[in-house]
Scaffold this motif. Structure first.
Motif, PDB file in Angstrom:
ATOM      1  N   ILE A 214      16.085   3.950 -16.538  1.00 41.00           N
ATOM      2  CA  ILE A 214      16.437   2.690 -15.861  1.00 41.00           C
ATOM      3  C   ILE A 214      15.200   1.802 -15.725  1.00 41.00           C
ATOM      4  CG2 ILE A 214      17.597   1.701 -13.857  1.00 41.00           C
ATOM      5  CD1 ILE A 214      18.599   4.635 -13.316  1.00 41.00           C
ATOM      6  N   VAL A 215      14.075   2.434 -15.511  1.00 44.09           N
ATOM      7  CA  VAL A 215      12.826   1.667 -15.412  1.00 44.09           C
ATOM      8  C   VAL A 215      12.483   1.047 -16.769  1.00 44.09           C
ATOM      9  CG1 VAL A 215      10.320   1.952 -15.161  1.00 44.09           C
ATOM     10  CG2 VAL A 215      11.857   2.897 -13.437  1.00 44.09           C
ATOM     11  N   GLY A 216      12.712   1.825 -17.842  1.00 47.02           N
ATOM     12  CA  GLY A 216      12.457   1.296 -19.186  1.00 47.02           C
ATOM     13  C   GLY A 216      11.000   0.958 -19.390  1.00 47.02           C
ATOM     14  N   ASP A 217      10.757  -0.207 -19.979  1.00 49.91           N
ATOM     15  CA  ASP A 217       9.406  -0.571 -20.380  1.00 49.91           C
ATOM     16  C   ASP A 217       8.800  -1.636 -19.462  1.00 49.91           C
ATOM     17  OD1 ASP A 217       7.248  -0.159 -21.987  1.00 49.91           O
ATOM     18  OD2 ASP A 217       7.794  -1.764 -23.384  1.00 49.91           O
ATOM     19  N   GLU A 218       9.063  -1.520 -18.175  1.00 53.71           N
ATOM     20  CA  GLU A 218       8.579  -2.541 -17.239  1.00 53.71           C
ATOM     21  C   GLU A 218       7.736  -1.916 -16.142  1.00 53.71           C
ATOM     22  OE1 GLU A 218      11.543  -5.100 -15.487  1.00 53.71           O
ATOM     23  OE2 GLU A 218      12.823  -4.812 -17.237  1.00 53.71           O
ATOM     24  N   PRO A 219       6.806  -2.700 -15.580  1.00 57.28           N
ATOM     25  CA  PRO A 219       6.127  -2.182 -14.381  1.00 57.28           C
ATOM     26  C   PRO A 219       7.169  -2.060 -13.271  1.00 57.28           C
ATOM     27  CG  PRO A 219       5.659  -4.509 -14.681  1.00 57.28           C
ATOM     28  CD  PRO A 219       6.417  -4.074 -15.899  1.00 57.28           C
ATOM     29  N   PHE A 220       6.961  -1.162 -12.357  1.00 52.25           N
ATOM     30  CA  PHE A 220       7.958  -0.972 -11.295  1.00 52.25           C
ATOM     31  C   PHE A 220       7.268  -0.570  -9.996  1.00 52.25           C
ATOM     32  CE2 PHE A 220       8.125   3.740 -11.103  1.00 52.25           C
ATOM     33  CZ  PHE A 220       7.360   4.043 -12.231  1.00 52.25           C
ATOM     34  N   ALA A 221       7.995  -0.805  -8.903  1.00 49.91           N
ATOM     35  CA  ALA A 221       7.472  -0.434  -7.586  1.00 49.91           C
ATOM     36  C   ALA A 221       8.104   0.876  -7.160  1.00 49.91           C
ATOM     37  CB  ALA A 221       7.795  -1.523  -6.575  1.00 49.91           C
ATOM     38  N   ILE A 222       7.430   1.572  -6.267  1.00 47.65           N
ATOM     39  CA  ILE A 222       8.001   2.766  -5.637  1.00 47.65           C
ATOM     40  C   ILE A 222       7.854   2.599  -4.130  1.00 47.65           C
ATOM     41  CG2 ILE A 222       7.852   5.280  -5.355  1.00 47.65           C
ATOM     42  CD1 ILE A 222       6.503   5.398  -8.124  1.00 47.65           C
ATOM     43  N   PHE A 223       8.920   2.966  -3.416  1.00 47.81           N
ATOM     44  CA  PHE A 223       8.888   2.946  -1.953  1.00 47.81           C
ATOM     45  C   PHE A 223       9.247   4.329  -1.437  1.00 47.81           C
ATOM     46  CE2 PHE A 223       8.974  -1.630  -0.798  1.00 47.81           C
ATOM     47  CZ  PHE A 223       9.165  -2.180  -2.045  1.00 47.81           C
ATOM     48  N   LEU A 224       8.408   4.899  -0.590  1.00 46.86           N
ATOM     49  CA  LEU A 224       8.782   6.120   0.119  1.00 46.86           C
ATOM     50  C   LEU A 224       9.283   5.658   1.496  1.00 46.86           C
ATOM     51  CD1 LEU A 224       5.822   8.522  -0.796  1.00 46.86           C
ATOM     52  CD2 LEU A 224       7.764   7.765  -2.185  1.00 46.86           C
ATOM     53  N   PRO A 225      10.597   5.709   1.723  1.00 47.80           N
ATOM     54  CA  PRO A 225      11.153   5.073   2.921  1.00 47.80           C
ATOM     55  C   PRO A 225      10.686   5.680   4.243  1.00 47.80           C
ATOM     56  CG  PRO A 225      12.897   5.590   1.339  1.00 47.80           C
ATOM     57  CD  PRO A 225      11.654   6.266   0.856  1.00 47.80           C
ATOM     58  N   ASP A 226      10.173   6.924   4.226  1.00 44.42           N
ATOM     59  CA  ASP A 226       9.614   7.529   5.443  1.00 44.42           C
ATOM     60  C   ASP A 226       8.470   6.716   6.009  1.00 44.42           C
ATOM     61  OD1 ASP A 226      11.167   9.727   5.474  1.00 44.42           O
ATOM     62  OD2 ASP A 226       9.624  11.153   4.839  1.00 44.42           O
ATOM     63  N   GLU A 227       7.769   6.064   5.106  1.00 45.53           N
ATOM     64  CA  GLU A 227       6.638   5.240   5.536  1.00 45.53           C
ATOM     65  C   GLU A 227       7.182   3.857   5.863  1.00 45.53           C
ATOM     66  OE1 GLU A 227       3.507   6.167   5.847  1.00 45.53           O
ATOM     67  OE2 GLU A 227       3.435   8.077   4.796  1.00 45.53           O
ATOM     68  N   LEU A 228       7.220   3.550   7.144  1.00 42.31           N
ATOM     69  CA  LEU A 228       7.739   2.247   7.572  1.00 42.31           C
ATOM     70  C   LEU A 228       6.564   1.291   7.736  1.00 42.31           C
ATOM     71  CD1 LEU A 228       9.915   0.336   8.629  1.00 42.31           C
ATOM     72  CD2 LEU A 228       9.787   1.498  10.827  1.00 42.31           C
ATOM     73  N   MET A 229       6.559   0.256   6.900  1.00 37.53           N
ATOM     74  CA  MET A 229       5.454  -0.700   6.914  1.00 37.53           C
ATOM     75  C   MET A 229       5.957  -1.987   7.564  1.00 37.53           C
ATOM     76  SD  MET A 229       3.325   1.198   5.403  1.00 37.53           S
ATOM     77  CE  MET A 229       2.082   0.933   4.201  1.00 37.53           C
ATOM     78  N   VAL A 230       5.337  -2.349   8.655  1.00 38.37           N
ATOM     79  CA  VAL A 230       5.795  -3.525   9.408  1.00 38.37           C
ATOM     80  C   VAL A 230       4.722  -4.610   9.357  1.00 38.37           C
ATOM     81  CG1 VAL A 230       6.576  -4.352  11.671  1.00 38.37           C
ATOM     82  CG2 VAL A 230       7.179  -2.035  10.916  1.00 38.37           C
TER      83      VAL A 230
ATOM     84  N   PRO B 107       6.213  -9.330 -14.535  1.00 38.37           N
ATOM     85  CA  PRO B 107       6.457  -9.268 -13.088  1.00 38.37           C
ATOM     86  C   PRO B 107       7.188  -7.977 -12.681  1.00 38.37           C
ATOM     87  CG  PRO B 107       7.996 -10.781 -14.118  1.00 38.37           C
ATOM     88  CD  PRO B 107       7.042 -10.339 -15.199  1.00 38.37           C
ATOM     89  N   VAL B 108       7.072  -7.632 -11.405  1.00 40.49           N
ATOM     90  CA  VAL B 108       7.704  -6.412 -10.890  1.00 40.49           C
ATOM     91  C   VAL B 108       9.092  -6.763 -10.363  1.00 40.49           C
ATOM     92  CG1 VAL B 108       7.442  -4.487  -9.267  1.00 40.49           C
ATOM     93  CG2 VAL B 108       5.413  -5.632 -10.194  1.00 40.49           C
TER      94      VAL B 108
END
Ligand code: G1P
Length: 297
Positions: A126-142, A10-11
């Motif tokens: 810090i991510v290590g050996d796990e799947p991870f998410a990335i967020f670019l905060p400029d992109e506001l998703m509502v 899981p992420v």
């Protein structure tokens, strides 16, 4: 297009690259990070963090730089403020979403601005050996009313597909050269297979008008690819170039977000987001509408 649900982890971690200088918003961003500029009464970064939490992500990793400490302060306990508000009988609920369990906010510094790919690579330990998410905060998703946010929609898709996922949306053709663009394959509902990726192509060379819109779920292998990633568009180390190398090794899909996106990296997008969210607020929407009608005559 689907895989067995049990084959992937899981992420639980998300990386927020927030070391950018915010030059497009100067002088507002001379002394405060652009991610702290508010849309109505919440800083931009808070929207991204709330979207992450809604998607079940627990650990927030900020890739920061000099002059960006206000972001970390924002997610800390504000002792004096809370104490004083408590004494005066004020509701502390307004601060609730900016508080974290100790250990769930982690920061790492990107000492030199070398591009998005380099920023993400800074979080590798810090991510290590796990799947991870990335967020670019400029992109506001509502999210649409009653629906879920972009990352939650992506996590649901990831539960079916595993591998790597990016959010995409369509833009007018003449805008593609500002973004990462996908070469789309088979479409299955809101999922599109990704056959290729190119960062900031010339309009004539763009494989489609579907652009990467600032949300990613990636496998940790991308960190090893980034390790040797040469400079790309704009002389920067591009995440898109590293992701392109992973196509074929693992499933790679794009998710079209059912919701609205505001490009808060641009001043017009920022104002649009402010107006749109203010108009929808129960406590102020009708007042804002009246103000707008007055202004527009
Ligand atoms: C970055 C990514 C690009 C993506 C865009 C979304 O570009 O490199 O692929 O489409 O964000 O906003 P930047 O805006 O940092 O130039």
């Amino acid at each position: 297009m689907t895989q067995d649900k049990t084959t992937h982890k899981p992420v639980k971690k998300a990386v927020f690259p927030v070391a950018g200088l915010g030059t497009r918003f100067l002088p507002a961003t001379k002394a405060i990070p652009k991610e702290m500029l508010p849309i109505v009464d919440r800083p931009l970064i808070q929207y991204a963090v709330d979207e992450a939490r809604e998607a079940g992500i627990e650990q927030m990793i900020f890739v920061t730089g000099r002059g960006k400490t206000a972001i970390v302060e924002h997610f800390d306990v504000a002792y004096e403020l809370e104490d004083t508000m408590g004494e005066r009988g004020k509701d502390l609920g307004v601060l609730e979403s900016s508080r974290f369990v100790p250990g769930d906010i982690i920061t790492v510094r990107q000492q030199v601005p070398m591009g998005l790919g380099h920023a993400i690579w800074c979080a590798r330990a810090i991510v290590g050996d796990e799947p991870f998410a990335i967020f670019l905060p400029d992109e506001l998703m509502v999210a649409h009313k009653g629906s879920t946010g972009c990352m939650k929609q992506m996590v649901e898709a990831y539960d079916r597909t595993g591998g790597n996922l990016i959010s995409v949306l369509e833009v007018p053709e003449n805008e593609v050269s500002s973004y990462g663009v996908i070469d789309p394959g088979a479409v299955d509902g809101s999922l599109t297979q990704v056959k290729g990726l190119v960062e900031k192509p010339a309009v004539a060379d763009a494989p489609s008008n579907k652009i990467i819109s600032g949300r990613y779920i990636l496998q940790p292998e991308v960190m090893r690819v980034l390790e040797d990633q040469e400079k790309g568009a704009g002389g920067e180390i591009q995440l898109t170039d590293a992701m392109a190398k992973m196509i074929g090794d693992q499933p790679f899909h794009a998710v079209t977000f059912e919701g609205r996106r505001f490009d808060c990296g641009s001043k017009t997008g920022f104002v649009e987001a402010t107006l749109a969210l203010a108009l929808e607020r129960e406590d102020m929407g009708s007042d804002v509408r009246a103000v707008m009608e007055r202004l527009l005559g």
